[in-house]
Scaffold this motif. Structure first.
Motif, PDB file in Angstrom:
ATOM      1  N   PHE A  67       1.661  -4.473   6.651  1.00  0.00           N
ATOM      2  CA  PHE A  67       2.927  -4.979   5.754  1.00  0.00           C
ATOM      3  C   PHE A  67       4.122  -4.522   6.364  1.00  0.00           C
ATOM      4  CE2 PHE A  67       6.300  -4.376   2.682  1.00  0.00           C
ATOM      5  CZ  PHE A  67       6.459  -5.542   2.257  1.00  0.00           C
ATOM      6  N   THR A  68       5.033  -5.579   6.803  1.00  0.00           N
ATOM      7  CA  THR A  68       6.299  -5.202   7.161  1.00  0.00           C
ATOM      8  C   THR A  68       7.155  -6.126   6.580  1.00  0.00           C
ATOM      9  OG1 THR A  68       7.609  -4.864   9.313  1.00  0.00           O
ATOM     10  CG2 THR A  68       6.052  -7.023   9.210  1.00  0.00           C
ATOM     11  N   GLU A 137       1.513  -9.415   4.407  1.00  0.00           N
ATOM     12  CA  GLU A 137       0.590  -8.438   3.903  1.00  0.00           C
ATOM     13  C   GLU A 137      -0.828  -9.135   4.633  1.00  0.00           C
ATOM     14  OE1 GLU A 137       0.300  -7.702  -0.216  1.00  0.00           O
ATOM     15  OE2 GLU A 137       2.382  -8.110  -0.588  1.00  0.00           O
ATOM     16  N   ALA A 145       3.204   0.823   5.684  1.00  0.00           N
ATOM     17  CA  ALA A 145       4.306  -0.252   5.714  1.00  0.00           C
ATOM     18  C   ALA A 145       5.204   0.074   6.608  1.00  0.00           C
ATOM     19  CB  ALA A 145       4.745  -0.542   4.430  1.00  0.00           C
TER      20      ALA A 145
END
Length: 425
Positions: A67-68, A137, A145
């Protein structure tokens, strides 16, 4: 940014050359002239940049970060590349999925998608699972994350929890002034714009999706208070030498051990700040560097237990000695409830466990099997550590938090540390 395994190999080769050049320059430096020092600083900066890019690529490629999030439209191209890498997709595989030639994807990524139409960007975003908010995601879900604003100009200042910040008296809002302007002013004064940029990416290890603006606000508060302590001359000089950490295990046995640990850290150049978490942050502790070479640990005492305090403290110390000065350019935020699914966090966990109870001594602890209070106390006496640490480790390894409740030091930390957390003594 690194786009492929081939580029990663080229970057590694370039890194080796730069490191060799730095060694040569340092070894043959006959004086400390400003010119020589400038060359050394320039090499160190290049090395740091490449190390950060390699680390980010490897974390994404291995599935350890899934996740970012970015906060400006011009960050979308980077998100698309990150999403492709994290999905384990090559440029060729993405091209096949979109019925394009591989060279087209290569051109898009090389130009950061500047030549792509909006419809093409939407098509690629759908193919990679990138949401309109500029996040992805990945298919391999983890508890890590990465959050990064391009610059402080990308922050939506009204998203900071300014009402809670005002309630906690972090700053004043005189009658008739705009609270959002005041929260911006506070952040830029307390932390500085660099802490809302790619120079300080936030790596969050959590079993929950945190409110990233709550993390940013909390960090600003910790930095503000840390700088005040440093300005008062209460923090010594930091050296990247962890040989003294064994002294902490002796402090765990003392009733005021957390206070003594805070003082020991200060003597060795590490600032410990206790700051309650903000709603939505799911935060136990964090490690960061301010002003270039000043390590800071922030703890929330979200769980007022001795076992939690000692483990989280040592975990953040692990980040300091293993990661913060290794060119990664991450500020580390941790929720102890997160799974151990990330090599960086696993390393910090192992560091904490080995310092508190070396593996050879842990293997000799019979309380791991007896699971009784008496056996824990006997092992604690033998190892020379507080019984809460053994009890906490057993509970974690057994994944059973209903046992040994009387030994984990419930309610024994906050009363010691929170009462002095705001007086800078």
């Amino acid at each position: 940014m690194i786009y492929s395994d081939k580029q990663c190999g080229i970057s590694r080769a370039q890194l080796s050359k730069l490191q060799a050049a730095l060694r040569t320059l340092t070894e043959h430096m006959s004086d400390q002239s400003w010119l020589k020092q400038a060359e050394i600083n320039a090499l160190k900066s290049q090395i740091s940049d490449i190390e950060a890019e390699i680390t980010e690529y490897e974390l994404l490629r291995s599935g350890q970060v899934s996740f970012t999030k970015a906060y400006a439209l011009d960050e979308l191209p980077r998100i698309l590349v990150q999403a492709r890498i994290a999905a384990g997709m090559s440029q060729t595989e993405l091209a096949e999925k979109l019925h394009l030639k591989p060279q087209q994807i290569q051109r898009y990524e090389a130009s950061f998608y500047m030549g792509a139409s909006l419809s093409r960007l939407i098509e690629i975003a759908h193919a990679l699972g990138v949401k309109a908010s500029g996040s992805f995601e990945g298919p391999r879900q983890t508890d890590s994350a990465i959050y990064a604003w391009g610059t402080a100009d990308d922050i939506v200042w009204g998203q900071l929890p300014y009402k809670e910040m005002i309630k906690r008296k972090w700053f004043d809002v005189p009658r008739g002034t705009n609270p959002i302007e005041k929260v911006k002013e506070y952040f830029l004064h307390a932390a500085g714009p660099q802490f809302a940029s790619a120079l300080h990416r936030k790596k969050m290890h959590s079993g929950n999706a945190p409110n990233e603006y709550a993390l940013l606000a909390w960090q600003a508060r910790v930095i503000d208070r840390a700088r005040q302590k440093i300005a008062l001359g209460k923090i010594g000089k930091f050296e990247l030498d962890d040989t003294w950490l064994g002294q902490i295990t002796q402090l765990t046995k003392k009733k005021n051990g957390p206070l003594l640990a805070r003082d020991l850290l200060a003597a060795h150049g590490i600032t410990l700040i206790i700051e309650p978490h903000l709603p939505g942050s799911y935060l136990d502790g964090a490690a960061m560097v301010i002003d270039g070479d000043r390590p800071v640990i922030g703890l929330t005492l979200r769980y007022d237990r001795l076992d939690n305090f000692w483990f989280v403290l040592m975990h953040e110390l692990g980040h300091i000695f293993l990661h913060l000065f290794d060119g990664l350019r991450f500020d580390f935020f941790d929720d102890e409830n997160a799974r151990d699914s990330d090599t960086i966090e696993i390393d910090a966990d192992k560091f904490a466990l080995d310092v508190l109870i070396p593996e050879n001594l842990w293997d000799q602890c019979l309380s791991r099997f007896a699971l009784s209070e008496e056996s824990v106390r006997i092992d604690a006496e033998t190892v020379g550590i507080h019984s809460s640490i053994i009890a906490g480790r057993i509970r974690k390894e057994q994944n059973n938090y209903t046992i040994l409740n009387n030994l984990v030091g419930q309610g024994q930390v906050r009363s010691l540390l929170e009462e002095v957390s705001h007086d800078l003594d």
